[in-house]
Design a protein around this motif. Structure first.
Motif, PDB file in Angstrom:
ATOM      1  N   GLU A 254       0.670  -1.373   0.132  1.00  9.12           N
ATOM      2  CA  GLU A 254      -0.278   0.012   0.115  1.00  9.12           C
ATOM      3  C   GLU A 254       0.895   1.195  -0.166  1.00  9.12           C
ATOM      4  OE1 GLU A 254      -3.140   0.144   2.980  1.00  9.12           O
ATOM      5  OE2 GLU A 254      -3.057  -1.959   3.238  1.00  9.12           O
ATOM      6  N   LEU A 255       2.002   1.249   0.762  1.00  8.78           N
ATOM      7  CA  LEU A 255       2.824   2.496   0.863  1.00  8.78           C
ATOM      8  C   LEU A 255       3.456   2.781  -0.619  1.00  8.78           C
ATOM      9  CD1 LEU A 255       4.324   4.534   2.329  1.00  8.78           C
ATOM     10  CD2 LEU A 255       6.215   2.802   2.882  1.00  8.78           C
ATOM     11  N   ASN A 257       2.302   1.913  -3.648  1.00  8.14           N
ATOM     12  CA  ASN A 257       1.244   2.361  -4.432  1.00  8.14           C
ATOM     13  C   ASN A 257       1.064   3.759  -4.184  1.00  8.14           C
ATOM     14  OD1 ASN A 257       0.796   0.073  -5.926  1.00  8.14           O
ATOM     15  ND2 ASN A 257      -0.555  -0.718  -4.620  1.00  8.14           N
ATOM     16  N   ASP A 258       0.785   4.239  -2.821  1.00 10.02           N
ATOM     17  CA  ASP A 258       0.794   5.355  -2.416  1.00 10.02           C
ATOM     18  C   ASP A 258       1.899   6.441  -2.972  1.00 10.02           C
ATOM     19  OD1 ASP A 258       1.375   7.853  -0.852  1.00 10.02           O
ATOM     20  OD2 ASP A 258      -0.620   7.390   0.200  1.00 10.02           O
ATOM     21  N   ARG A 262       1.794   9.329  -5.722  1.00 13.13           N
ATOM     22  CA  ARG A 262       2.213  10.699  -5.337  1.00 13.13           C
ATOM     23  C   ARG A 262       3.225  11.263  -6.172  1.00 13.13           C
ATOM     24  NH1 ARG A 262       1.249  12.783  -0.330  1.00 13.13           N
ATOM     25  NH2 ARG A 262       0.496  10.796   0.264  1.00 13.13           N
ATOM     26  N   HIS A 302      -0.614  11.082   5.092  1.00 12.53           N
ATOM     27  CA  HIS A 302      -0.700  11.928   3.904  1.00 12.53           C
ATOM     28  C   HIS A 302       0.327  13.103   4.112  1.00 12.53           C
ATOM     29  CE1 HIS A 302      -2.608  15.140   1.249  1.00 12.53           C
ATOM     30  NE2 HIS A 302      -2.801  14.080   0.535  1.00 12.53           N
ATOM     31  N   GLU A 306       3.769  13.950   2.159  1.00 13.58           N
ATOM     32  CA  GLU A 306       3.894  15.148   1.116  1.00 13.58           C
ATOM     33  C   GLU A 306       5.319  15.996   1.690  1.00 13.58           C
ATOM     34  OE1 GLU A 306       3.537  17.429  -1.920  1.00 13.58           O
ATOM     35  OE2 GLU A 306       2.340  15.558  -1.368  1.00 13.58           O
TER      36      GLU A 306
END
Length: 319
Positions: A254-255, A257-258, A262, A302, A306
């Motif tokens: 999941e990380l 894919n994030d 991003r 999130h 960033e």
């Protein structure tokens, strides 16, 4: 917790590293005099360049395994390479850093009646058979594996801290730090957040180990530093160990894919065999930190990712 206004002379070993540099900046902001000690084995002067002009900041290039002679009120012992790539490069020296370094900071604390905080690690729990991990869990650690120089070194350091507390009355604090991320991470340290960002930004394949279903819990660096400061400023009877980390659990895939989304990267996911003794799950029980320190993470994944994205993007643009 109330703000502490006492001005102290504080030693931060490993102060030019990822966590150490953020801690030095926070302590200066709080009005303390800060001595940053580092041998630059896995850290960078760039992390503390902005602090060098501060009148209350002093940088000393020295290995923590050498005797310490400065007069201080508080010590944060963060000196030790924390990523497998760095600590497995010279495993004997890693053990020395953990054990001799702990002895040196404890000796200094004893001589000056200083408080001393050990930056321990979630790795003391090994590949945990209990999930999530409370401080009462004694762990599942191999004493002979390739990660043992770090895992067992940190466990021995905790032993030395508590024996010095019981035998000599040294004022100790022990924090068990779980996965932390943010600006000033070494781009080539082999840890999952830095790996994924650097690979994605370069358009390289993103490497996952095993099936990518193993989990980690990621704490943003400013939250972690707040926890360390609160632990140091807590009453003397609070010795720890205290878990500091984010209890929100995330699968490694999941990380990945994030970070792909991003960075808008076209990188592919590739899978490699799981490294020896790599834990399948890692999540802190932070009940104790909430109760004793009134601490818990505030920065969302999130927002933290960033900020981290901007940092690594800046590194790749400057390269």
């Amino acid at each position: 917790m109330p703000t502490i206004h006492t001005k102290n002379r504080v030693l931060v070993t490993g102060g030019a590293g990822f966590l150490g540099s953020h801690l030095c900046a926070r302590l200066l902001q709080d009005g303390h005099e800060v001595i940053c000690l580092d041998n630059f084995y896995s850290s960078s002067r760039n992390n503390v360049l902005a602090l060098l002009q501060h009148p209350n900041f002093e940088l000393i290039e020295q290995d923590v395994t050498s005797p310490l002679t400065m007069k201080v009120d508080e010590i944060y012992n963060l000196a030790c390479p924390a990523s497998p790539i760095h600590y497995q490069r010279d495993p004997v020296q890693t053990v020395k850093t953990n054990v001799l370094g702990a002895l040196n900071v404890l000796d200094l604390a004893r001589r000056h009646n200083a408080k001393v905080l050990q930056a321990s690690t979630s790795e003391v729990y090994g590949d945990p058979a209990m999930h999530p991990q409370p401080e009462s869990y004694n762990g599942n650690v191999s004493p002979i594996g390739v990660r043992s120089c770090y895992d067992e070194g940190k466990r021995c350091a905790e032993t030395l801290f508590f024996d010095h507390h019981r035998q000599y009355g040294v004022k100790i604090k022990v924090a068990r730090i779980f996965n932390t991320y943010g600006p000033h991470m070494h781009p080539d340290d082999g840890r999952v957040v830095s790996n994924f960002f650097m690979q994605a930004l370069a358009g390289h394949d993103i490497t996952l180990y095993g099936d990518g279903q193993q989990t980690r819990s990621f704490c943003y660096v400013s939250d972690l530093i707040e926890g360390l400061v609160r632990l140091m400023d807590s009453p003397l009877w609070i010795t720890g160990p205290v878990n500091l980390g984010n209890p929100e659990e995330l699968r490694i895939r999941e990380l990945a894919n994030d970070i792909l989304a991003r960075t808008q990267s076209d990188s592919r996911l590739i899978f490699e065999p799981l490294p020896q003794d790599d834990p399948k799950q890692r999540r802190p029980d932070i009940t104790l930190a909430k109760r004793l320190l009134q601490w818990e993470p505030r920065v969302s994944l999130h927002d933290g990712l960033e900020q981290t994205h901007r940092y690594f993007a800046g590194l790749t643009q400057d390269a």
